[in-house]
Design an enzyme around this catalytic site. Structure first.
Site, mmCIF file in Angstrom:
data_model
loop_
_atom_site.group_PDB
_atom_site.id
_atom_site.type_symbol
_atom_site.label_atom_id
_atom_site.label_comp_id
_atom_site.label_asym_id
_atom_site.label_seq_id
_atom_site.Cartn_x
_atom_site.Cartn_y
_atom_site.Cartn_z
ATOM 1 N N TYR A 171 0.852 -1.185 0.000
ATOM 2 C CA TYR A 171 0.000 0.000 0.000
ATOM 3 C C TYR A 171 0.887 1.233 0.000
ATOM 4 O O TYR A 171 1.804 1.360 0.818
ATOM 5 C CB TYR A 171 -0.889 -0.002 1.247
ATOM 6 C CG TYR A 171 -1.767 1.219 1.394
ATOM 7 C CD1 TYR A 171 -2.877 1.393 0.583
ATOM 8 C CD2 TYR A 171 -1.496 2.180 2.363
ATOM 9 C CE1 TYR A 171 -3.693 2.502 0.722
ATOM 10 C CE2 TYR A 171 -2.307 3.288 2.517
ATOM 11 C CZ TYR A 171 -3.411 3.445 1.688
ATOM 12 O OH TYR A 171 -4.215 4.552 1.826
ATOM 13 N N ASP A 223 9.478 3.134 -0.708
ATOM 14 C CA ASP A 223 8.432 3.725 0.123
ATOM 15 C C ASP A 223 8.774 3.406 1.570
ATOM 16 O O ASP A 223 8.467 2.325 2.081
ATOM 17 C CB ASP A 223 7.065 3.165 -0.267
ATOM 18 C CG ASP A 223 5.935 3.739 0.579
ATOM 19 O OD1 ASP A 223 6.231 4.478 1.549
ATOM 20 O OD2 ASP A 223 4.768 3.449 0.283
ATOM 21 N N LYS A 268 5.045 9.234 8.786
ATOM 22 C CA LYS A 268 4.941 8.635 10.112
ATOM 23 C C LYS A 268 6.003 9.152 11.076
ATOM 24 O O LYS A 268 5.871 10.248 11.606
ATOM 25 C CB LYS A 268 4.938 7.103 9.998
ATOM 26 C CG LYS A 268 3.727 6.582 9.201
ATOM 27 C CD LYS A 268 3.615 5.093 9.244
ATOM 28 C CE LYS A 268 2.474 4.572 8.385
ATOM 29 N NZ LYS A 268 1.138 4.917 8.858
#
Length: 429
Positions: A143, A238, A266
């Protein structure tokens, strides 16, 4: 606003789609009522019913130093007192950019944004603009945010909802996305042999964390680097989840692979909405205002988010931080696996840095297909029993878990003790 978890959920469903602002929070995969969190402190969160939980969600990864760390809170308070947003450059965002560049040597230039989705979307656009090609490769179950072209066999909430691809994505957009099984080096080589000259980029979670935790095979990441170099494609790591989470230099430092572009989120925002993308100077210099690839954001480099990120990155650079974090995480996964083995429950767990995966199968999965073969019903029973015991794992069998530096021996031991009781009950059913 007061009320029980159930009251708040029913009210939310009347005004917010599904009652939540991100799908996995709805407990749709595991059933039951979501916990409405009122506050967090260290390794714990407290819900609207007044219950305390040992928290292994950690806002889905950012809170590597725990909830409401005094240094991070103080930095946010000080920044807020000076102003919430300016829409203009600040010295603090320069300091954050310089810190990122120092800690991740593959990043020569970096652009701050407000989310991981913005970062990955922008990185793909930049790779296309740099190469003049349209097609990119992603991996099944990974994702990378909810941009249209990335929601093709995606992980995270898309798996939890049983819909790996999203409605509303035009077929013409999805046609430019090639999907390959994670860790399948042979399939990757075949795809490049067939269409390598069309590929603008490959985007990958170097440690997959959105279809539970899947560790990469070393030859897989090396093949990615070699093929992208050979065919002139841009390799995008990523590291929204893994950046500053599995090691100080991210997964690229852990595995010794240098990507062309990296996306961050994050941990880099310390719990505030902040993302970034960066990499080789010759690629990054194609971004506006220097080049023709447009990207902009009103709140990019928000001073409050930047303050949280800087304070967090200062804390994680303390001597021994990642060794202690990895030791705590490994202690958790090893003890859980041992407790399940005693009760002959088909369960295993593994850790990479401060991330971990829990699987109701004999061995850790290496692909999307193997994740889908886990016993989801057993996980759901385990999840609710642990929740009742005061331990909050992610409400989905398809999400990684996170340990923070605030999780000490007491929290790990309490978690394992509770799990041993749950495994005993599961073995008798």
């Amino acid at each position: 606003m007061t009320g029980t978890n159930e009251d708040l959920f029913q009210r939310s469903r009347r005004v917010i789609p599904g009652g939540v602002n991100s799908p996995v929070r709805a407990f749709g995969s595991v059933g039951g009522t979501p916990r409405f969190i009122e506050r967090g402190a260290g390794a714990y969160v407290f819900d609207a019913d007044g219950r305390r939980y040992i928290d292994y969600v950690g806002s889905w990864g950012p809170l590597i130093v725990g909830h409401a760390h005094p240094a991070v809170v103080a930095a946010v308070q000080a920044a807020s007192a000076r102003g919430l947003s300016f829409g203009a450059p600040t010295a603090a965002e320069l300091e954050l950019a310089e810190t990122i560049r120092r800690l991740l040597p593959s990043i020569e230039r970096v652009r701050l944004v407000s989310s991981g989705t913005e970062a990955t979307m922008s990185a793909i656009r930049l790779a296309r603009g740099f190469t003049g090609r349209d097609t990119f490769i992603k991996f099944e179950g990974c994702y990378h945010g909810h941009a249209d072209g990335l929601l093709v066999k995606a992980g995270s909430g898309a798996l939890t909802l049983g819909q790996p691809s999203s409605a509303g994505v035009p077929a013409g957009v999805a046609a430019h996305t090639l999907v390959i099984a994670y860790n399948d080096t042979a399939a990757l080589e075949a795809a490049f042999a067939q269409r390598g000259n069309e590929v603008a980029a490959v985007i990958v979670e170097p440690v997959a964390g959105n279809m539970n935790l899947i560790a990469p095979r070393p030859e897989f990441l090396q093949a990615l680097r070699n093929l992208c170099t050979r065919y002139g494609a841009v390799l995008i790591f990523d590291e929204v989840m893994t950046g500053f989470r599995v090691a100080l230099g991210g997964a690229q430092a852990l595995y010794g692979i240098t990507p062309d572009l990296t996306t961050l989120g994050k941990v880099v925002g310390g719990g505030m909405p902040l993302g970034a993308f960066g990499g080789r100077a010759d690629i990054m210099d194609r971004i506006a205002p220097l080049g023709p690839v447009y990207q902009a954001g009103t709140l990019s480099g928000n001073p409050v988010a930047v303050a949280a990120g800087l304070a967090t990155l200062k804390l994680v650079q303390e001597d021994g931080f990642y060794a202690r974090l990895a030791q705590s995480t490994r202690r958790l996964t090893d003890a859980l696996t041992d407790a399940a083995r005693v009760q002959r429950v088909n369960f295993c767990a593994q850790a990479v840095g401060g991330m971990f995966g829990l699987y109701f199968r004999e061995t850790p999965p290496a692909s999307y297909a193997e994740v889908m073969g886990c016993d989801k019903a057993a996980f759901n029973r385990f999840f609710h029993a642990m929740l009742d015991a005061g331990v909050y794992f992610a409400p989905s069998a398809f999400e990684a878990g996170f340990v923070s530096s605030a999780h000490g021996a007491a929290e790990i031991d309490a978690t394992v003790t509770a799990a041993a009781r749950v495994f005993e009950r599961l073995s008798s059913n």
